[in-house]
Write an enzyme that holds these catalytic residues in place. Structure first.
Site, PDB file in Angstrom:
ATOM      1  N   GLU A 272     -20.584   2.082 -95.774  1.00 43.88           N
ATOM      2  CA  GLU A 272     -21.325   2.568 -94.601  1.00 43.88           C
ATOM      3  C   GLU A 272     -22.838   2.384 -94.696  1.00 43.88           C
ATOM      4  OE1 GLU A 272     -19.765   6.542 -94.160  1.00 43.88           O
ATOM      5  OE2 GLU A 272     -17.721   5.804 -93.906  1.00 43.88           O
TER       6      GLU A 272
ATOM      7  N   ASN B  79     -17.928  -1.998 -96.751  1.00 41.38           N
ATOM      8  CA  ASN B  79     -16.936  -1.292 -95.932  1.00 41.38           C
ATOM      9  C   ASN B  79     -17.664  -0.421 -94.916  1.00 41.38           C
ATOM     10  OD1 ASN B  79     -14.117  -0.451 -95.617  1.00 41.38           O
ATOM     11  ND2 ASN B  79     -14.716   1.525 -96.501  1.00 41.38           N
TER      12      ASN B  79
ATOM     13  N   HIS C   1     -11.163   3.686 -87.757  1.00 40.62           N
ATOM     14  CA  HIS C   1     -10.793   5.035 -87.297  1.00 40.62           C
ATOM     15  C   HIS C   1     -10.898   5.035 -85.774  1.00 40.62           C
ATOM     16  CE1 HIS C   1     -10.797   6.661 -91.355  1.00 40.62           C
ATOM     17  NE2 HIS C   1     -11.978   6.112 -91.568  1.00 40.62           N
TER      18      HIS C   1
ATOM     19  N   GLU D  44      -9.105   1.705 -93.458  1.00 40.47           N
ATOM     20  CA  GLU D  44      -8.933   3.158 -93.277  1.00 40.47           C
ATOM     21  C   GLU D  44      -8.296   3.470 -91.921  1.00 40.47           C
ATOM     22  OE1 GLU D  44     -12.550   5.351 -94.115  1.00 40.47           O
ATOM     23  OE2 GLU D  44     -13.076   4.046 -95.790  1.00 40.47           O
TER      24      GLU D  44
ATOM     25  N   ASP E  49      -6.581   4.782 -88.811  1.00 39.43           N
ATOM     26  CA  ASP E  49      -5.799   5.872 -88.221  1.00 39.43           C
ATOM     27  C   ASP E  49      -6.110   5.927 -86.731  1.00 39.43           C
ATOM     28  OD1 ASP E  49      -8.316   7.164 -88.378  1.00 39.43           O
ATOM     29  OD2 ASP E  49      -7.669   8.574 -89.920  1.00 39.43           O
TER      30      ASP E  49
END
Ligand code: G3I
Length: 346
Positions: free
Chosen positions: A158, A199, A235, A263, A265
Site C-alpha cells: 500500500e 501490493n 476488496h 486479497e 473478497d
C-alpha cells in the site's frame, strides 16, 4: 450420450452433497478450489489465521481447498517483533509448517507497510538513517528466516493513497520514494528465490492510484530494481467488481511482471439473500476468469476462507458474507462459480 447425461447428474449430486456436509469431507477426486485452479495452471489461495489451526473444520477446509496460503496477520512486523529485539515467530512458524505439511505455496505478507507496526518503532523518534537500517534489518531477519520457504513476498504494501499520491509513512518520510527499491533489494538479498511483489488496493481499475503503481513499477524496472509482481488486493463490494480488471492485469503484465489477485473478497450488505449470493458468485467468477485469461496472472487468493473469520464485519458496519464459505463452513454459490470459472470454457 449416456456419459454426457451422467456428468450433470453426478455434478448435481456432488453439489447437493457439498451443500449438506462440510466441504472438507468431500472425496479426494472431487474438484476443490485449489485443484480447479491447478487445472488452469494457477493456484487458489486463502489468508489464514494460525490461531485457528486447532479447530479441525477450519484446518481441514484450509488444507483441502487451498494450494497457496497467506498469513492474514501473523507475519506483520507488529506481531513478529512487538518489543524491540524480542521476536515472536509462533504464528508465522505455524503457518509455514502448515503449508509445508499440505504442499501449499506461501505468499509472505508483508515486510514493509505503514500499518500494524510495533509501538516501539512508531514512537521511537528514529532518524532517517536509523529507520533505513531498521527496515533493512527487519527484511533480512524475516525474509532470511523463511528463506527458501516463501513463494512470494509482499515486500511493500500500500505505497499510495487513493488519489495516486505517495502515502505518508515512517518509511516515506525517512527515505522518500527510494524506500521501495531499498526494500526490494534487501528482500532479494535475503531470499533470492522468492518472487517480490508490490501490493495495493483500489488498483484493480484504471485510475490515478493504478496509474501511480504502474509508473512506479515501470521506473523500478528501468532502474533494474528486483520487482517480480504486482498484487491486486481486490476488496470489492459485491456487484461492483471492476469490469476492466482484466485489462488492468494485462497492462501491468506488459511491464514484464507477474500479477496476482492477493486479497479478494466481495462484501454484501447484510442480510445476504439468494439474489445477493448469486451476484457475489458472478463477481467471484469474473475475477477468476480475468486471471485465467491473463497469461502472467499466477493465482487468486481470498482474504480469509470462511465468513466467521473475515475482517469485513468489524471494518464495514452492516456488511459481511464476503467469502466463498459461510460461517458453518458450507460452500456458498461462489464456490461452484469459481470452480467453473477455472475449469469451464474460457
Ligand atoms: O492482536 C490483537 C488482540 O490482542 C486484541 O485483543 C484484538 C482486539 O481488537 O485486536 C487484535 O489485533 C487485531 C488484528 O487484526 C489481529 O486480529 C487488530 O485490532 C485489527 O485491527 C487487525 O485487523 C487486521 C488489519 O489488516 C489491520 O489493518 C485484519 O485482521 C486484516 O485482515 C487486515 O488485512 C489487511 C491486509 O494486511 C492489507 N490489505 C488490507 C487488509 C484488510 O484491511
Amino acid at each position: 450420450m449416456q456419459g454426457s447425461l451422467m456428468k450433470p447428474v453426478l455434478a448435481a449430486a456432488a453439489l447437493a452433497l457439498a451443500a449438506s456436509v462440510p466441504a472438507f469431507s468431500s472425496r479426494a477426486d472431487e474438484a476443490t478450489l485449489g485443484s480447479a485452479a491447478a487445472s488452469a495452471g494457477r493456484y487458489f489461495g486463502g489468508a489464514l489465521d494460525p490461531g485457528a489451526f486447532d479447530e479441525r473444520p477450519y484446518r481441514e477446509l484450509a488444507a483441502t481447498q487451498l494450494t497457496c496460503v497467506t498469513p492474514e496477520n501473523a507475519m506483520k512486523w507488529g506481531l513478529v517483533e512487538p518489543l524491540r529485539g524480542e521476536f515472536d515467530w509462533k504464528g508465522a512458524d505455524a503457518l509455514v509448517a502448515f503449508a509445508k505439511a499440505n504442499g501449499q505455496k506461501i505468499r509472505g505478507h508483508t515486510l514493509v507497510w505503514h500499518s500494524q507496526l510495533p509501538l516501539w518503532l512508531i514512537n521511537g523518534s528514529f532518524r532517517p538513517d536509523e529507520l533505513k537500517d531498521l527496515m533493512v534489518a527487519h527484511i533480512m531477519e524475516e525474509a532470511g528466516r523463511y528463506k527458501g520457504a516463501i513463494y512470494s513476498w509482499d515486500v511493500v504494501n500500500e505505497p499510495f493513497t487513493d488519489d495516486g499520491q505517495w502515502r505518508r509513512s515512517i518509511w516515506y518520510d525517512a527515505m522518500g520514494p527510494d524506500y521501495v527499491a531499498i526494500a526490494l533489494k534487501a528482500a532479494r538479498a535475503a531470499d533470492p528465490a522468492a518472487k517480490l511483489y508490490l501490493n495495493d488496493y483500489n488498483v484493480e481499475t484504471s485510475g490515478p492510484k493504478m496509474r501511480a503503481l504502474y509508473d512506479l513499477v515501470a521506473s523500478l524496472k528501468r532502474a533494474g530494481a528486483p520487482v517480480d509482481g504486482v498484487g491486486l488486493q481486490s476488496h470489492f463490494v459485491s456487484g461492483a467488481a471492476p469490469k476492466d480488471i482484466q485489462s488492468v492485469m494485462e497492462e501491468f503484465a506488459g511491464l514484464g511482471v507477474a500479477v496476482a489477485v492477493t486479497e479478494l473478497d466481495l462484501r454484501i450488505r447484510l442480510p445476504a439473500d439468494d439474489k445477493a449470493l448469486a451476484t457475489q458468485a458472478a463477481d467471484y467468477a469474473s475475477v477468476v476468469r480475468a486471471c485465467r485469461a491473463t497469461p502472467r496472472c499466477v493465482g487468486v487468493t481470498t482474504w480469509g476462507v470462511t465468513d466467521d473469520r473475515s475482517w469485513i464485519p468489524s471494518f464495514f458496519s452492516g456488511y459481511g458474507a464476503a467469502l466463498p464459505f459461510d460461517e458453518a463452513y458450507r460452500p456458498k454459490p461462489a464456490v461452484a462459480a469459481i470452480t467453473q470459472a477455472w475449469i469451464g470454457p474460457p
